[in-house]
Design a protein around this motif. Structure first.
Motif, PDB file in Angstrom:
ATOM      1  N   ASP A 111       0.868  -1.187   0.000  1.00 49.68           N
ATOM      2  CA  ASP A 111       0.000   0.000   0.000  1.00 49.68           C
ATOM      3  C   ASP A 111       0.912   1.247   0.000  1.00 49.68           C
ATOM      4  O   ASP A 111       1.966   1.255   0.638  1.00 49.68           O
ATOM      5  N   ALA A 112       0.494   2.284  -0.714  1.00 50.06           N
ATOM      6  CA  ALA A 112       1.350   3.477  -0.847  1.00 50.06           C
ATOM      7  C   ALA A 112       1.785   4.023   0.506  1.00 50.06           C
ATOM      8  O   ALA A 112       2.906   4.515   0.667  1.00 50.06           O
ATOM      9  N   ARG A 113       0.905   3.927   1.508  1.00 49.77           N
ATOM     10  CA  ARG A 113       1.228   4.520   2.814  1.00 49.77           C
ATOM     11  C   ARG A 113       2.403   3.835   3.481  1.00 49.77           C
ATOM     12  O   ARG A 113       3.110   4.441   4.283  1.00 49.77           O
ATOM     13  N   TRP A 114       2.619   2.564   3.122  1.00 47.49           N
ATOM     14  CA  TRP A 114       3.730   1.821   3.720  1.00 47.49           C
ATOM     15  C   TRP A 114       5.079   2.463   3.379  1.00 47.49           C
ATOM     16  O   TRP A 114       5.984   2.495   4.208  1.00 47.49           O
ATOM     17  N   TYR A 115       5.188   2.999   2.156  1.00 49.18           N
ATOM     18  CA  TYR A 115       6.488   3.517   1.707  1.00 49.18           C
ATOM     19  C   TYR A 115       6.919   4.749   2.508  1.00 49.18           C
ATOM     20  O   TYR A 115       8.103   5.046   2.587  1.00 49.18           O
TER      21      TYR A 115
END
Ligand code: URA
Ligand code: ZN
Length: 378
Positions: free
Chosen positions: A270-274
């Motif tokens: 998920d983008a938020r993980w990065y």
């Protein structure tokens, strides 16, 4: 070591090395340094507003940098060349100057005073010849040069790569080389985004307050979308100006990716993980913004896979602070009157001190301990 954790370390502070300032003086087109009756002026932005900015020894003189550090209680600075780096040069000139300026910066740091434990007051980010047409092996040679210079701990990167942005697949070997060399890549804006500022003369306010951070936001997002952070999981990226709008837009980014299966299929997370993989300078000028960035960093752990986590979690703002590092942007944003301390510095320090939910350990970390760890200085 406990003492070292209390150091104040500035990781966002710039220099135009004398060799580079001489190059800018010799030019008749932007970027250039222009001689004017009231002193030299710096013209570096496209459509430079208001006749540029005053420029003087604080941009190139090491003693001025140390004096500034002393005045603000800054123990150590990790200095980077200021924009627009080598972006406007032809490949041969960019390669030659990158080599020379990296050697110059190494000498600039090596000849700086030492703290009592032996740590230097100055370390640096090297330059890469990131211009269209440069062969990738030349970039890798530069990384190799920098990795062998003991006081250079990273590289400063603009957003254009070698002309096609940082999501250019041909840059993959560069990310690999930076990861292997354990060098921090400091992503810094210069160009802004488009021309949304209208005809009214607002000086440098719109390009610097909005254009710069929007540019960083777009470049970091493109890097995430390229899968570079999946392919190079140990790559250390430091984002200027607290990551611009990326923290604020990261859930929207995740949602847009979710609705685009082609793009979603390229990413492992998920983008938020990065956001938890990135580092953010604390050059945000406000405690609420710093607290928010640390929440978003801490939240990243909830989004390790693509299954929606729901929102029944709590975030530990303290944990998120570990990815954040004090900076000043010196010598930009000087005081307009003759004050001892620079408002731009004092405000960033006060903001760190005022973040609700951060204790002394987190504040000490953001002021210096996190930088010592990231750059391997202690
Ligand atoms: N203005 C610039 O041109 N560069 C910076 O880093 C900050 C302000
Ligand atoms: Zn800067």
């Amino acid at each position: 070591m406990a003492l070292a954790q209390k150091l104040l370390v500035d990781i966002h502070t710039h220099v135009y090395l004398p060799r580079y300032a001489a190059l800018l003086r010799a030019r008749s087109a932007v970027p250039r340094i222009l001689s004017a009756p009231a002193g030299e002026r710096l013209l570096i932005l496209d459509h430079e507003p208001s006749g540029g900015r005053p420029v003087g020894p604080q941009y190139w003189d090491r003693e001025e940098k140390i004096g500034f550090m002393d005045r603000h209680g800054i123990d150590v600075s990790v200095v980077s060349s200021a924009n627009p780096w080598l972006d406007f040069l032809q490949p041969d000139d960019a390669q030659r100057l990158a080599t020379e300026l990296n050697d110059d910066l190494e000498a600039y740091c090596a000849q700086s005073p030492s703290l009592s434990g032996g740590m230097k007051r100055l370390y640096g980010f090297g330059l890469l010849p990131l211009v269209p047409g440069v062969p990738i092996p030349a970039l890798l040679e530069s990384v190799d040069q920098i990795s062998k210079l003991p006081h250079l701990k990273g590289v400063i990167l603009g957003t254009r790569g070698i002309g096609a942005g940082l999501d250019d697949p041909s840059l993959s070997p560069l990310w690999g080389a930076l990861s292997s060399a354990n060098l921090v890549a400091f992503l810094h804006p210069h160009y802004g985004v488009g021309d949304a500022w209208g005809p009214r003369d607002n000086g440098h306010v719109l390009p610097l307050a909005l254009g710069f951070p929007f540019e960083t936001t777009a470049a970091a997002t493109r890097l995430i979308l390229s899968g570079a952070l999946d392919a190079h999981p140990t790559l250390k990226i430091l984002l200027a100006h607290a990551g611009g709008a990326l923290p604020q837009l990261s859930s929207r980014l995740a949602s847009c990716i979710d609705h685009d299966p082609v793009v979603a299929s390229r990413l492992a997370h998920d983008a938020r993980w990065y956001l938890g993989k990135l580092h953010f300078d604390a050059v945000a000028y406000g405690p609420e913004e710093l607290g928010f960035v640390s929440d978003v960093v801490a939240r990243s752990a909830q989004f390790g896979d693509k299954k929606t986590a729901g929102f029944g979690y709590t975030v530990d703002r303290k944990l998120g602070s570990r990815n954040m590092l004090f900076g000043t942007d010196h010598p930009f944003f000087p005081p307009l009157s003759n004050t001892d301390k620079w408002r731009s510095v004092v405000e960033n320090l006060q903001a760190i001190d005022a973040v609700s939910g951060w204790g002394d350990a987190e504040k000490d970390g953001v002021r210096g301990g996190n930088a010592l760890a990231l750059f391997g200085l202690a």
